[in-house]
Scaffold this active site. Structure first.
Site, PDB file in Angstrom:
ATOM      1  CE  LYS A   1      -0.352  -0.243   5.038  1.00  0.00           C
ATOM      2  NZ  LYS A   1      -1.157  -0.729   6.164  1.00  0.00           N
TER       3      LYS A   1
ATOM      4  CE1 TYR B   1      10.100  32.643   1.827  1.00  0.00           C
ATOM      5  CE2 TYR B   1      10.124  30.240   1.939  1.00  0.00           C
ATOM      6  CZ  TYR B   1       9.967  31.411   1.209  1.00  0.00           C
ATOM      7  OH  TYR B   1       9.672  31.353  -0.115  1.00  0.00           O
TER       8      TYR B   1
HETATM    9  C1  LIG Z   1      -0.391  -1.787   6.799  1.00  0.00           C
HETATM   10  C2  LIG Z   1      -0.959  -3.018   7.373  1.00  0.00           C
HETATM   11  C3  LIG Z   1      -0.130  -4.115   7.690  1.00  0.00           C
HETATM   12  C4  LIG Z   1       1.376  -4.072   7.565  1.00  0.00           C
HETATM   13  O1  LIG Z   1       1.945  -3.627   8.765  1.00  0.00           O
HETATM   14  P1  LIG Z   1       3.517  -3.495   8.943  1.00  0.00           P
HETATM   15  O2  LIG Z   1       3.689  -3.026  10.335  1.00  0.00           O
HETATM   16  O3  LIG Z   1       3.963  -2.481   7.937  1.00  0.00           O
HETATM   17  O4  LIG Z   1       4.116  -4.819   8.671  1.00  0.00           O
HETATM   18  C5  LIG Z   1      -0.728  -5.278   8.153  1.00  0.00           C
HETATM   19  N1  LIG Z   1      -2.068  -5.351   8.317  1.00  0.00           N
HETATM   20  C6  LIG Z   1      -2.892  -4.322   8.040  1.00  0.00           C
HETATM   21  C7  LIG Z   1      -4.349  -4.490   8.229  1.00  0.00           C
HETATM   22  C8  LIG Z   1      -2.368  -3.115   7.576  1.00  0.00           C
HETATM   23  O5  LIG Z   1      -3.182  -2.088   7.314  1.00  0.00           O
END
Ligand SMILES: *Cc1c(COP(=O)(O)O)cnc(C)c1O
Length: 362
Positions: A33, A258
């Site tokens: 993702k 800035y």
């Molecule tokens: C993002 C996500 C993961 C992965 O978690 P990590 O800590 O990056 O390994 C696992 N399960 C769900 C439901 C997630 O949203």
């Protein structure tokens, strides 16, 4: 030029490092993702498929569609499907996670319209995180509806809220026992034989007794595991580099950036770098909270981070305009940089904007 180098050899190292901790029967869902945690989802996903990853997961349907369009054919879970995307999910052969009566009923309708049978879905229970998921008290409704729904329930899972905690942890123990009771009820309903999962990356390291049928690994693939002891097994795959655009000789008392954000306590040299908060280098890095590496030496960020540029104090570090500077990667860690600015590696990586060119190193 600023660029994010993605090292697929290191991805491979992390893949096997995680894989080798699992029981032989445990399978992996590779979480890609948010552009594979800010890297580049398509080549990362392709590499994971080549390595033998059994399944992938994204957060939202368009992320999965992009992977399908690039030719990825293995199962892709959609963790947080929205009812508006159900058609897109079916059209792209993505596997939604159903997490409420509303999502269930909506997906039944969408599958019925599509005239598909035994559509693969996953069911999520809320065991205490209070994000998404059926309540444990809804299990009878779920069991009844599995019998009539046009679905093949592939897996059933829940998500733990603090798998990185090394202390004895009642909250997590409660989540686990709640999930075990859910598993028992599902197993007793003889009509279907789902598989189960509970753990993310730090859970894989911290809860080896609960690897179950699947684990969902994201951060670990990219080289981090939320604890120094586990990080040692992994190699960060991304390195953010840039080059010095310009160098200024600054006199004591002169200001930089800035709002006169920084005033030189003594004569020094300032390097200007071509990236800023629009690239994902948060303004929180300003005023010395963040630093970059110039020829292996630390140069603190001075004043306010601008949208497109940032200034660092290079003092007497031997360097010239055009020289390479490391923001994170070789010699400095994303999780340290994140910690200095009150955030976590996940946020820092995912915030890297698409203005930064990605370079894949095979
Ligand atoms: C993002 C996500 C993961 C992965 O978690 P990590 O800590 O990056 O390994 C696992 N399960 C769900 C439901 C997630 O949203």
């Amino acid at each position: 030029m600023t660029c994010l180098e993605i090292n697929l050899k290191k991805l491979e190292h992390n893949y096997f490092s995680l894989r080798n901790r699992l029981q032989p029967q445990t399978k992996m869902i590779g979480v890609v993702k948010a552009n594979a945690y800010g890297s580049l989802s398509v080549p990362v996903a392709q590499k994971l498929v080549d390595l033998g990853m059994e399944s992938l997961a994204v957060a939202y349907a368009p992320e999965g569609k992009k992977l399908r369009q690039s030719g990825i054919e293995i199962p892709i879970l959609v963790f947080y499907p929205q009812t508006e995307n159900f058609e897109e999910i079916i059209r792209n052969n993505l596997e939604p996670v159903l997490y409420s009566k509303r999502s269930w009923d909506g997906f039944v309708k969408a599958v019925t319209v599509s005239k598909k049978m035994n559509y693969p879905v996953h069911i999520k229970y809320n065991t205490g995180l209070n994000r998404i998921g059926f309540g444990p008290d809804e299990i009878d409704w779920v069991l009844k509806n599995i019998e009539t729904g046009p679905f093949e329930v592939k897996t059933i899972y829940s998500h733990l809220g603090q798998t990185e905690s090394l202390k004895p942890d009642r909250f997590t123990d409660n989540q686990i026992s709640t999930f075990e009771a859910i598993m028992e009820k599902h197993n007793a309903a003889a009509t279907h034989k789902p598989e189960y999962h509970l753990l993310n990356t730090s859970g894989v390291f911290n809860y080896p007794d609960y690897h179950m049928d699947w684990v969902r690994v994201g951060l670990g693939l990219y080289g981090f595991a939320n604890h120094p002891q586990w990080n040692d097994n992994l190699a960060p795959i991304a390195e953010l580099k840039t080059n010095i655009t310009q160098i200024h000789e600054i006199m004591k008392g002169e200001t930089v950036g800035y709002n006169c954000g920084w005033s030189a306590p003594e004569n020094t040299r300032i390097a200007v770098l071509p990236l800023g908060h629009a690239d994902g280098l948060s303004r929180q890095n300003g005023h010395g909270k963040g630093a970059v590496m110039v020829h292996g030496k630390k140069a603190p960020i001075v004043g306010n981070v601008c949208m497109d540029m940032v200034m660092v104090d290079i003092g007497v570090i031997q360097c010239k305009e055009g020289d390479e500077v490391v923001i994170f990667g070789n010699g400095s860690r994303v999780d340290d940089l994140a910690e200095n600015t009150g955030t976590i590696s996940y946020e820092l990586l995912a915030a890297l904007s698409d203005r930064i060119p990605r370079v894949i190193k095979k």
